[in-house]
Write a protein that holds these residues in place. Structure first.
Motif, short mmCIF file in Angstrom:
data_model
loop_
_atom_site.label_atom_id
_atom_site.label_comp_id
_atom_site.label_asym_id
_atom_site.label_seq_id
_atom_site.Cartn_x
_atom_site.Cartn_y
_atom_site.Cartn_z
N UNK A 1 0.84 -1.20 0.00
CA UNK A 1 0.00 0.00 0.00
C UNK A 1 0.87 1.25 0.00
N UNK A 2 0.45 2.26 -0.74
CA UNK A 2 1.12 3.55 -0.68
C UNK A 2 0.86 4.17 0.70
N UNK A 3 1.80 4.99 1.15
CA UNK A 3 1.67 5.56 2.49
C UNK A 3 0.50 6.53 2.60
N UNK A 4 0.17 7.17 1.50
CA UNK A 4 -0.92 8.15 1.53
C UNK A 4 -2.23 7.60 0.98
N UNK A 5 -2.23 6.31 0.60
CA UNK A 5 -3.45 5.69 0.10
C UNK A 5 -3.87 6.19 -1.27
N UNK A 6 -2.92 6.78 -2.02
CA UNK A 6 -3.27 7.39 -3.30
C UNK A 6 -3.39 6.39 -4.45
N UNK A 7 -2.88 5.19 -4.27
CA UNK A 7 -2.92 4.19 -5.34
C UNK A 7 -3.51 2.89 -4.82
N UNK A 8 -3.99 2.07 -5.74
CA UNK A 8 -4.57 0.79 -5.38
C UNK A 8 -3.48 -0.15 -4.86
N UNK A 9 -3.84 -1.03 -3.96
CA UNK A 9 -2.87 -1.97 -3.40
C UNK A 9 -2.35 -2.93 -4.46
N UNK A 10 -1.10 -3.36 -4.27
CA UNK A 10 -0.49 -4.34 -5.17
C UNK A 10 -0.39 -5.68 -4.43
N UNK A 11 -1.08 -6.72 -4.91
CA UNK A 11 -0.97 -8.03 -4.26
C UNK A 11 0.38 -8.68 -4.57
N UNK B 1 0.59 -6.54 -12.50
CA UNK B 1 1.44 -5.40 -12.82
C UNK B 1 0.72 -4.12 -12.40
N UNK B 2 1.39 -3.30 -11.61
CA UNK B 2 0.74 -2.04 -11.18
C UNK B 2 0.74 -1.02 -12.30
N UNK B 3 -0.10 -0.01 -12.15
CA UNK B 3 -0.09 1.10 -13.10
C UNK B 3 1.28 1.78 -13.05
N UNK B 4 1.86 1.99 -14.23
CA UNK B 4 3.19 2.58 -14.27
C UNK B 4 4.29 1.54 -14.31
N UNK B 5 3.91 0.25 -14.16
CA UNK B 5 4.90 -0.82 -14.20
C UNK B 5 5.65 -0.98 -12.89
N UNK B 6 6.38 -2.08 -12.78
CA UNK B 6 7.11 -2.38 -11.55
C UNK B 6 8.25 -1.40 -11.31
N UNK B 7 8.82 -0.85 -12.38
CA UNK B 7 9.93 0.08 -12.20
C UNK B 7 9.51 1.34 -11.45
N UNK B 8 8.20 1.63 -11.45
CA UNK B 8 7.72 2.81 -10.73
C UNK B 8 7.84 2.65 -9.22
N UNK B 9 8.03 1.41 -8.76
CA UNK B 9 8.15 1.15 -7.32
C UNK B 9 9.58 1.25 -6.82
N UNK B 10 10.55 1.16 -7.74
CA UNK B 10 11.96 1.08 -7.36
C UNK B 10 12.38 2.33 -6.56
N UNK B 11 13.03 2.06 -5.43
CA UNK B 11 13.53 3.13 -4.58
C UNK B 11 12.50 3.74 -3.66
N UNK B 12 11.24 3.29 -3.78
CA UNK B 12 10.18 3.87 -2.98
C UNK B 12 9.87 3.13 -1.70
N UNK B 13 8.80 3.54 -1.04
CA UNK B 13 8.33 2.93 0.20
C UNK B 13 6.90 2.45 0.02
#
Length: 252
Positions: free
Chosen positions: A42-52, A70-82
């Motif tokens: 889950x995003x910290x601010x709840x702005x995006x749908x959860x990724x199973x 696959x999440x919106x924006x692809x998996x690379x959009x998660x890299x480096x994030x929380x």
């Protein structure tokens, strides 16, 4: 594909006792990994749908997770994030922060093991499994004369885990249910008030479970609740679980 994933608890509502000791965090997660459990990112601010994601392994101090879609924006959009990781298992609802997410060559996600792990709904009292009696229900009073029959999964002296048909009523942490009662055939207990402390998936996709505590119980409620738990446990030990109700003070 439908996934049985539940959202994180609001941090302000989490009691200090639910934080796992730092030295036990790795072992606590490893126990769950044996079942290759499904969790949600889950995003910290709840702005995006959860990724199973499926939790696969701990390798070189990193938790390995397999994305199920696959999440919106692809998996690379998660890299480096929380992201917040939420997992509902047999021991309760597990929640922790995944920092510095990375993508492996085989399409999995990794993150360092968390330094803070929350495990919600660990009752202090001994839990007794329900008797598996189809005639036993805990009846929720929903107002305006509406009632809902639920199944008793387990019970302690001050808490109960109820199994409920998904969508039958609103189930969220902090909600109060007033004037409920145990019912078996023509016998009823005194009225009982509950507060929901934890929400988790049911055994089936169309079920949900609510971990509840007694809310401001009087002496009669405490007596009948303890009587119900001990009656079930004693009958199980004595090998006569099908007649557990004979020991419950409210059963006629």
């Amino acid at each position: 594909m439908k996934f049985n994933i539940f959202p994180p608890e609001a941090l302000k509502s989490i009691e200090p006792k639910f934080h796992v000791e730092p030295r036990a965090i790795a072992k606590t997660i490893e126990r769950e990994l044996q079942k290759k459990p499904l969790a949600g990112l889950y995003t910290l601010d709840g702005s995006a749908r959860e990724l199973p994601v499926s939790l696969l392994d701990i390798a070189q101090g990193l938790l390995v997770m397999k994305p199920e879609i696959k999440p919106e924006g692809g998996l690379t959009s998660l890299v480096g994030g929380q992201r917040l990781v939420v997992l509902c298992g047999d021991t309760g609802k597990m929640q922790f922060l995944a920092n510095n997410l990375k993508l492996t060559e085989d399409g999995n996600l990794t993150c360092p093991l968390p330094t803070d792990l929350i495990l919600i709904q660990r009752r202090k009292e001994f839990r007794t499994l329900g008797p598996g009696d189809e005639d036993l229900s805990f009846v929720l009073c929903l107002g305006a004369g509406q009632e809902l029959l639920t199944k008793v999964i387990d019970i302690s002296d001050h808490g109960i885990l109820l199994d409920i048909r998904l969508g039958a009523t609103e189930v969220e942490v902090g909600r109060y249910w007033h004037s409920g009662y145990f019912e078996r055939l023509k016998s009823r207990s005194t009225t009982i008030d509950l507060v929901i402390k934890n929400v988790r998936p049911g055994a089936a996709m169309d079920r949900i479970r609510a971990g509840c505590e007694l809310y401001e119980p009087n002496r009669m409620v405490l007596k009948e609740f303890e009587s119900t738990r001990s009656a079930i446990e004693n009958a199980r030990v004595q090998g006569r679980l099908n007649r557990w109700y004979l020991g419950a003070s409210w059963h006629e």
